[in-house]
Write an enzyme that holds these catalytic residues in place. Structure first.
Site, PDB file in Angstrom:
ATOM      1  N   ARG A  66       0.851  -1.192   0.000  1.00  0.00           N
ATOM      2  CA  ARG A  66       0.000   0.000   0.000  1.00  0.00           C
ATOM      3  C   ARG A  66       0.884   1.239   0.000  1.00  0.00           C
ATOM      4  NH1 ARG A  66      -2.086   2.602   4.874  1.00  0.00           N
ATOM      5  NH2 ARG A  66      -3.446   4.308   4.235  1.00  0.00           N
TER       6      ARG A  66
ATOM      7  N   HIS B  30      -7.696   7.169   1.629  1.00  0.00           N
ATOM      8  CA  HIS B  30      -8.504   5.996   2.042  1.00  0.00           C
ATOM      9  C   HIS B  30      -9.185   5.353   0.840  1.00  0.00           C
ATOM     10  CE1 HIS B  30      -9.010   7.910   6.306  1.00  0.00           C
ATOM     11  NE2 HIS B  30      -8.020   7.030   6.304  1.00  0.00           N
TER      12      HIS B  30
ATOM     13  N   HIS C 143     -15.598   6.346   6.280  1.00  0.00           N
ATOM     14  CA  HIS C 143     -14.460   5.599   6.838  1.00  0.00           C
ATOM     15  C   HIS C 143     -14.076   6.288   8.138  1.00  0.00           C
ATOM     16  CE1 HIS C 143     -10.487   3.383   6.365  1.00  0.00           C
ATOM     17  NE2 HIS C 143     -10.231   4.270   7.318  1.00  0.00           N
ATOM     18  N   LEU C 144     -14.444   5.672   9.269  1.00  0.00           N
ATOM     19  CA  LEU C 144     -14.253   6.319  10.574  1.00  0.00           C
ATOM     20  C   LEU C 144     -13.253   5.521  11.401  1.00  0.00           C
ATOM     21  CD1 LEU C 144     -18.031   7.066  11.343  1.00  0.00           C
ATOM     22  CD2 LEU C 144     -16.416   8.441  10.005  1.00  0.00           C
TER      23      LEU C 144
ATOM     24  N   ASN D 283      -8.933   6.027  12.972  1.00  0.00           N
ATOM     25  CA  ASN D 283      -8.168   7.096  13.594  1.00  0.00           C
ATOM     26  C   ASN D 283      -8.035   8.249  12.589  1.00  0.00           C
ATOM     27  OD1 ASN D 283      -6.924   8.049  15.863  1.00  0.00           O
ATOM     28  ND2 ASN D 283      -4.907   7.387  15.161  1.00  0.00           N
ATOM     29  N   GLY D 284      -7.713   7.911  11.336  1.00  0.00           N
ATOM     30  CA  GLY D 284      -7.926   8.847  10.222  1.00  0.00           C
ATOM     31  C   GLY D 284      -9.353   8.628   9.747  1.00  0.00           C
TER      32      GLY D 284
ATOM     33  N   ARG E 233      -6.344  14.736  14.172  1.00  0.00           N
ATOM     34  CA  ARG E 233      -6.327  15.808  13.156  1.00  0.00           C
ATOM     35  C   ARG E 233      -7.596  16.647  13.247  1.00  0.00           C
ATOM     36  NH1 ARG E 233      -5.294  11.748   8.324  1.00  0.00           N
ATOM     37  NH2 ARG E 233      -4.121  10.365   9.677  1.00  0.00           N
TER      38      ARG E 233
ATOM     39  N   MET F 221     -11.991   6.351  20.923  1.00  0.00           N
ATOM     40  CA  MET F 221     -13.429   6.610  20.988  1.00  0.00           C
ATOM     41  C   MET F 221     -14.115   5.799  22.077  1.00  0.00           C
ATOM     42  SD  MET F 221     -15.884   8.425  19.974  1.00  0.00           S
ATOM     43  CE  MET F 221     -15.833   9.236  18.384  1.00  0.00           C
TER      44      MET F 221
ATOM     45  N   GLY G 133     -12.511   1.317  12.328  1.00  0.00           N
ATOM     46  CA  GLY G 133     -12.645   1.070  13.771  1.00  0.00           C
ATOM     47  C   GLY G 133     -13.937   1.591  14.388  1.00  0.00           C
TER      48      GLY G 133
ATOM     49  N   GLU H 222     -17.300   0.504  12.333  1.00  0.00           N
ATOM     50  CA  GLU H 222     -17.677  -0.902  12.473  1.00  0.00           C
ATOM     51  C   GLU H 222     -18.126  -1.254  13.893  1.00  0.00           C
ATOM     52  OE1 GLU H 222     -14.483  -3.442  11.005  1.00  0.00           O
ATOM     53  OE2 GLU H 222     -14.085  -1.934   9.481  1.00  0.00           O
TER      54      GLU H 222
ATOM     55  N   GLU I 144      -8.405  -3.504   3.609  1.00  0.00           N
ATOM     56  CA  GLU I 144      -7.501  -3.006   2.567  1.00  0.00           C
ATOM     57  C   GLU I 144      -6.671  -4.139   1.984  1.00  0.00           C
ATOM     58  OE1 GLU I 144      -5.869  -0.085   5.208  1.00  0.00           O
ATOM     59  OE2 GLU I 144      -6.765   1.547   4.064  1.00  0.00           O
TER      60      GLU I 144
END
Ligand code: AMP
Length: 387
Positions: free
Chosen positions: A78, A167, A193-194, A196-197, A226, A268, A315, A318, A373
């Site tokens: 990747r 992503h 897409h939730l 850490n990024g 961020r 979270m 993360g 889901e 991924e």
């Protein structure tokens, strides 16, 4: 075929050996805490401490040694940033690697470790093909009005300023998984897409038409550390009044903001626990996190003239029933009806990677999709080799 997927972050490496014909993981391992005194290799239930001070290439060597007896037929790596040029799965050779190295300035935290890993992997497994999959590639279909910033053309050209989006490997995987699950190709999907990024992508008929991350992975949602969208005037103020230089601003916006800046942690689970116990900073962090996501959902619904699917992945997407529920609230006007019991009971596994949590009559399907991924990269590699 058996494809080894290597996914390098700045302090971790995920990896999986995938049987692409059946979409099955034959083996998976990851290393975390690279660069600290506690780097660990996880293989199934086994955890092994790696030697102190091991660097990323060293960790890749350990993984490759563990996979050698499984005889992978190809390796795929990747790479976060493919710049303007790299828009599809690419077979790596010395010339291509030289060109990818030219892009290091676009992703200084992400591309160099991946390149270091590629050099190690090619040395260790020289007789099989190596491929790259780029996180920006899926967004190469962004139309000009979603791709450009409203800055003078000569400035944009001179400094290569435009939106790329990230992503992409997982957003593409979400689009394919959703199309397969609902047996329909022409869907309008908002993919959230939730992790850490975090980023949101608008997908029409399998193509990315807008996405919340921009020239760098800083734009858009409130993320783990961020800030996401801020008025650029804030940076001018911090520069002029706070005398922060570029590196200090970088550190502030990338590492000390987002959930961490608001709640003191980017986990979270802990934020939800503390908010449940009445912690006001954590309540605000969740409210802002959800508010920003809902804003993008509304914006992308307007862009696509409606939505058929809102998909949650990574993360938080889901695992957090609370965040999925709060993001889906007050969207009845656009045909969203949540099924609270399905949302609360939802559990994704490798064998059950997509689950629905909208009510039976909901016009918009609410889905959770397991981020994968490695599977997406391996499948793209097999396809590039004609399998
Ligand atoms: P990722 O980058 O995809 O690994 O996602 C990391 C984020 O997912 C962190 O903020 C975690 O706290 C969050 N996360 C993982 N499991 C849960 C869970 N059960 N509930 C809420 N958040 C979670």
């Amino acid at each position: 075929m058996r494809v080894l997927a290597l996914n390098c972050g700045s302090s971790s490496v995920k990896s999986a050996l995938i049987d692409t014909a059946h979409g099955r993981r034959l083996q998976e391992m990851h290393v975390e805490n690279i660069g600290s005194d506690h780097a660990r290799l996880h293989a199934g239930n086994e955890v092994r401490e790696l030697r102190q001070g091991i660097d990323l290439p060293g960790a890749v060597d350990e993984l490759l040694a563990a996979y050698r007896s499984a005889a992978p037929e190809a390796v795929v790596h990747r790479i976060v940033h493919g710049g303007e040029k790299f828009r599809e799965t690419l077979r790596l050779d010395d010339a291509v690697l030289g060109e990818i190295e030219q892009l290091n300035h676009l992703a200084p935290l992400h591309n160099p470790p991946a390149l270091a890993a590629i050099h190690r992997a090619r040395a260790a497994l020289p007789d099989i093909p190596h491929f790259a999959e780029f996180d920006t590639a899926f967004h190469s279909t962004l139309p000009a009005h979603a791709r450009e910033y409203a800055l003078p053309a000569d400035v944009r050209r001179r400094f290569g300023i435009r939106r790329f989006g990230f992503h992409g490997i997982n957003h593409a995987h979400v689009a394919r998984s959703v199309a397969g699950y609902l047996k329909s190709d022409g869907l309008r999907i908002v993919s959230c897409h939730l992790g850490n990024g975090a980023s949101v992508t608008a997908i029409e008929g399998g193509r990315s038409v807008d996405t919340s991350m921009g020239m760098t992975p800083l734009e858009g949602l409130v993320m783990g550390t961020r800030a996401g969208d801020v008025d650029p005037g804030v940076l001018l103020q911090l520069r002029r009044e706070g005398h922060l230089d570029a590196d200090e601003l970088d550190d502030l916006l990338n590492k000390r903001s987002g959930l961490k800046g608001l709640a003191g942690t980017n986990d979270m689970r802990e934020i939800e626990r503390r908010a449940g116990a009445g912690d006001q900073d954590c309540e605000l962090a969740i409210a802002m996190y959800v508010h920003r996501i809902r804003k993008y959902i509304g914006a992308y619904a307007a862009e696509m003239g409606g939505v058929d699917v809102i998909a949650f992945t990574a993360g938080i997407g889901e695992h957090s029933a609370l965040i999925r529920r709060r993001c889906s609230e007050r969207l009845e006007f656009m045909g969203v009806a949540l099924d609270a019991a399905s949302n609360d009971a939802l559990k994704l596994t490798n064998d059950n990677p997509v689950a629905i949590f909208s009510a039976a009559g909901s016009r918009v399907h609410l889905l959770a999709v397991r981020a994968d991924e490695e599977l997406a990269m391996a499948r793209a590699t097999a396809a590039a080799l004609g399998h």
